[in-house]
Design a protein around this motif. Structure first.
Motif, PDB file in Angstrom:
ATOM      1  N   THR A 173       0.841  -1.187   0.000  1.00 28.07           N
ATOM      2  CA  THR A 173       0.000   0.000   0.000  1.00 28.07           C
ATOM      3  C   THR A 173       0.886   1.251   0.000  1.00 28.07           C
ATOM      4  OG1 THR A 173      -0.140  -0.077   2.412  1.00 28.07           O
ATOM      5  CG2 THR A 173      -1.877  -1.189   1.170  1.00 28.07           C
ATOM      6  N   ALA A 174       0.295   2.384  -0.398  1.00 28.60           N
ATOM      7  CA  ALA A 174       1.119   3.579  -0.550  1.00 28.60           C
ATOM      8  C   ALA A 174       0.285   4.838  -0.435  1.00 28.60           C
ATOM      9  CB  ALA A 174       1.820   3.553  -1.908  1.00 28.60           C
ATOM     10  N   ASP A 175       0.931   5.913  -0.021  1.00 31.08           N
ATOM     11  CA  ASP A 175       0.355   7.239  -0.108  1.00 31.08           C
ATOM     12  C   ASP A 175       0.774   7.874  -1.436  1.00 31.08           C
ATOM     13  OD1 ASP A 175      -0.947   7.283   2.379  1.00 31.08           O
ATOM     14  OD2 ASP A 175       0.915   7.830   3.409  1.00 31.08           O
ATOM     15  N   THR A 176       0.102   8.938  -1.817  1.00 31.47           N
ATOM     16  CA  THR A 176       0.458   9.651  -3.033  1.00 31.47           C
ATOM     17  C   THR A 176       1.920  10.084  -2.979  1.00 31.47           C
ATOM     18  OG1 THR A 176      -1.798  10.488  -3.275  1.00 31.47           O
ATOM     19  CG2 THR A 176      -0.066  11.654  -4.468  1.00 31.47           C
ATOM     20  N   GLY A 177       2.673   9.745  -4.031  1.00 36.48           N
ATOM     21  CA  GLY A 177       4.076  10.136  -4.107  1.00 36.48           C
ATOM     22  C   GLY A 177       5.052   9.128  -3.541  1.00 36.48           C
ATOM     23  N   ASP A 178       4.551   8.068  -2.907  1.00 42.17           N
ATOM     24  CA  ASP A 178       5.438   7.008  -2.401  1.00 42.17           C
ATOM     25  C   ASP A 178       5.952   6.145  -3.551  1.00 42.17           C
ATOM     26  OD1 ASP A 178       4.750   7.945   0.075  1.00 42.17           O
ATOM     27  OD2 ASP A 178       3.812   6.093   0.778  1.00 42.17           O
ATOM     28  N   ALA A 179       7.058   5.462  -3.295  1.00 43.25           N
ATOM     29  CA  ALA A 179       7.607   4.509  -4.263  1.00 43.25           C
ATOM     30  C   ALA A 179       7.843   3.167  -3.591  1.00 43.25           C
ATOM     31  CB  ALA A 179       8.913   5.031  -4.863  1.00 43.25           C
ATOM     32  N   TRP A 180       7.643   2.128  -4.365  1.00 45.23           N
ATOM     33  CA  TRP A 180       8.063   0.781  -3.969  1.00 45.23           C
ATOM     34  C   TRP A 180       9.168   0.357  -4.931  1.00 45.23           C
ATOM     35  CZ3 TRP A 180       6.892  -2.172   0.199  1.00 45.23           C
ATOM     36  CH2 TRP A 180       5.805  -1.766   0.992  1.00 45.23           C
ATOM     37  N   VAL A 181      10.278  -0.080  -4.372  1.00 48.53           N
ATOM     38  CA  VAL A 181      11.410  -0.551  -5.159  1.00 48.53           C
ATOM     39  C   VAL A 181      11.448  -2.065  -5.047  1.00 48.53           C
ATOM     40  CG1 VAL A 181      13.898  -0.330  -5.545  1.00 48.53           C
ATOM     41  CG2 VAL A 181      12.615   1.570  -4.529  1.00 48.53           C
ATOM     42  N   MET A 182      11.620  -2.757  -6.163  1.00 45.75           N
ATOM     43  CA  MET A 182      11.576  -4.218  -6.117  1.00 45.75           C
ATOM     44  C   MET A 182      12.472  -4.848  -7.171  1.00 45.75           C
ATOM     45  SD  MET A 182       7.846  -4.936  -7.913  1.00 45.75           S
ATOM     46  CE  MET A 182       8.174  -6.666  -8.288  1.00 45.75           C
ATOM     47  N   ARG A 183      12.881  -6.063  -6.901  1.00 45.57           N
ATOM     48  CA  ARG A 183      13.598  -6.874  -7.869  1.00 45.57           C
ATOM     49  C   ARG A 183      12.581  -7.563  -8.778  1.00 45.57           C
ATOM     50  NH1 ARG A 183      19.010  -5.709  -8.315  1.00 45.57           N
ATOM     51  NH2 ARG A 183      19.989  -5.583  -6.249  1.00 45.57           N
ATOM     52  N   PRO A 184      12.767  -7.529 -10.096  1.00 39.36           N
ATOM     53  CA  PRO A 184      11.800  -8.170 -10.998  1.00 39.36           C
ATOM     54  C   PRO A 184      11.603  -9.661 -10.743  1.00 39.36           C
ATOM     55  CG  PRO A 184      13.161  -6.645 -12.218  1.00 39.36           C
ATOM     56  CD  PRO A 184      13.756  -6.727 -10.836  1.00 39.36           C
ATOM     57  N   LEU A 185      12.616 -10.346 -10.196  1.00 40.16           N
ATOM     58  CA  LEU A 185      12.472 -11.772  -9.902  1.00 40.16           C
ATOM     59  C   LEU A 185      11.622 -12.030  -8.657  1.00 40.16           C
ATOM     60  CD1 LEU A 185      16.019 -13.229 -10.690  1.00 40.16           C
ATOM     61  CD2 LEU A 185      13.871 -13.787 -11.844  1.00 40.16           C
ATOM     62  N   LEU A 186      11.278 -10.981  -7.917  1.00 41.79           N
ATOM     63  CA  LEU A 186      10.421 -11.133  -6.746  1.00 41.79           C
ATOM     64  C   LEU A 186       9.035 -11.599  -7.184  1.00 41.79           C
ATOM     65  CD1 LEU A 186      10.496 -10.396  -3.600  1.00 41.79           C
ATOM     66  CD2 LEU A 186       9.232  -8.342  -4.290  1.00 41.79           C
ATOM     67  N   LEU A 187       8.518 -12.642  -6.570  1.00 50.39           N
ATOM     68  CA  LEU A 187       7.158 -13.085  -6.864  1.00 50.39           C
ATOM     69  C   LEU A 187       6.164 -12.013  -6.439  1.00 50.39           C
ATOM     70  CD1 LEU A 187       7.293 -16.802  -5.639  1.00 50.39           C
ATOM     71  CD2 LEU A 187       6.971 -16.029  -8.001  1.00 50.39           C
ATOM     72  N   HIS A 188       5.218 -11.697  -7.338  1.00 53.57           N
ATOM     73  CA  HIS A 188       4.231 -10.683  -7.016  1.00 53.57           C
ATOM     74  C   HIS A 188       2.934 -10.939  -7.761  1.00 53.57           C
ATOM     75  CE1 HIS A 188       6.562  -9.194 -10.467  1.00 53.57           C
ATOM     76  NE2 HIS A 188       5.505  -8.485 -10.824  1.00 53.57           N
ATOM     77  N   ALA A 189       1.879 -10.332  -7.266  1.00 55.05           N
ATOM     78  CA  ALA A 189       0.537 -10.484  -7.836  1.00 55.05           C
ATOM     79  C   ALA A 189      -0.279  -9.268  -7.409  1.00 55.05           C
ATOM     80  CB  ALA A 189      -0.118 -11.766  -7.330  1.00 55.05           C
ATOM     81  N   SER A 190      -1.459  -9.120  -7.988  1.00 50.37           N
ATOM     82  CA  SER A 190      -2.383  -8.101  -7.496  1.00 50.37           C
ATOM     83  C   SER A 190      -3.807  -8.532  -7.806  1.00 50.37           C
ATOM     84  CB  SER A 190      -2.102  -6.729  -8.117  1.00 50.37           C
ATOM     85  OG  SER A 190      -2.440  -6.703  -9.487  1.00 50.37           O
ATOM     86  N   SER A 191      -4.733  -8.099  -6.961  1.00 48.74           N
ATOM     87  CA  SER A 191      -6.155  -8.384  -7.153  1.00 48.74           C
ATOM     88  C   SER A 191      -6.823  -7.219  -7.867  1.00 48.74           C
ATOM     89  CB  SER A 191      -6.829  -8.610  -5.797  1.00 48.74           C
ATOM     90  OG  SER A 191      -6.238  -9.682  -5.112  1.00 48.74           O
TER      91      SER A 191
END
Length: 223
Positions: A173-191
């Motif tokens: 989750t994030a507030d306006t203007g926040d960033a999430w930094v991640m490695r592309p090999l990280l498993l991820h999903a979204s609903s």
């Protein structure tokens, strides 16, 4: 943060952009299809933003080994454009030309760009920065990530699901203007975003990588 990022494969960096800048970017970057656009980097405003992210005090240490930005994708969930993304890793990168090499596979074309899946050692050098232009709560269909899964290399679906079930997921989750930094090999999903009045979830997803690719490959400059 550097040590945690190496271990988990993701990091939350608050207040990378202020609210007025986010509003200006929303007006500056309307999506072609309404849901997303993979080819923003050639636009001057986007290249300028990418350069500022690269030098941002809170981001620069996490991007130290990824000197060039190679792609920017805009994702925009809304009442009209709402989707889910199953558990996966980001395995494809934009390249300029097709070269037949046994270490490269998964050729595809999206939005007029050529993509390929490089060897794992290339993917391990990549870093994505997801800049949120809106508030993103659990109801907005946020990214969910499996901590530490980037350290297991390329995963088949069965192994990926076992890791997720064992480790669990973190909601980004994030507030306006926040960033999430991640490695592309990280498993991820979204609903899908939940409900009929969840608002918008607009994200600029920047991909950073090494300046030089192996085996004669080149980045696609239009990405």
């Amino acid at each position: 943060m550097i040590e945690s990022f190496a271990k988990t494969g993701f990091a939350h960096v608050p207040s990378v952009l202020d609210a007025s800048t986010c509003r200006a970017l929303c007006a500056q970057s309307p999506s072609k299809s309404g849901a997303g656009d993979r080819s923003l980097l050639h636009q001057p405003w986007c290249a300028t933003l990418a350069a500022s992210l690269r030098e941002h005090p809170a981001l620069s240490s996490l991007l130290a080994e990824t000197p060039v930005v190679v792609q920017c994708t805009r994702f925009a969930k809304s009442d009209k454009h709402n989707w889910l993304v199953p558990l996966h890793q980001d395995l494809s990168i934009p390249v300029a030309d097709r070269i037949d090499h046994p270490a490269w596979s998964g050729w595809s074309e999206k939005d007029g760009l050529l993509f390929a899946q490089p060897p794992v050692d290339v993917l391990e050098k990549m870093v994505a920065v997801r800049v949120h232009l809106d508030v993103c709560t659990r109801e907005n269909g946020p990214l969910r990530v499996v901590s530490g899964s980037h350290r297991h290399g390329r995963l088949d679906l069965a192994t990926a699901r076992r890791l997720r079930d064992r480790i669990g997921e973190t909601y980004c989750t994030a507030d306006t203007g926040d960033a999430w930094v991640m490695r592309p090999l990280l498993l991820h999903a979204s609903s899908k975003a939940d409900g009929e009045s969840h608002g918008q979830r607009r994200v600029l997803h920047f991909l950073f990588g090494p300046a030089i690719l192996p085996h004669g490959f080149r980045w696609n400059p239009a990405a």
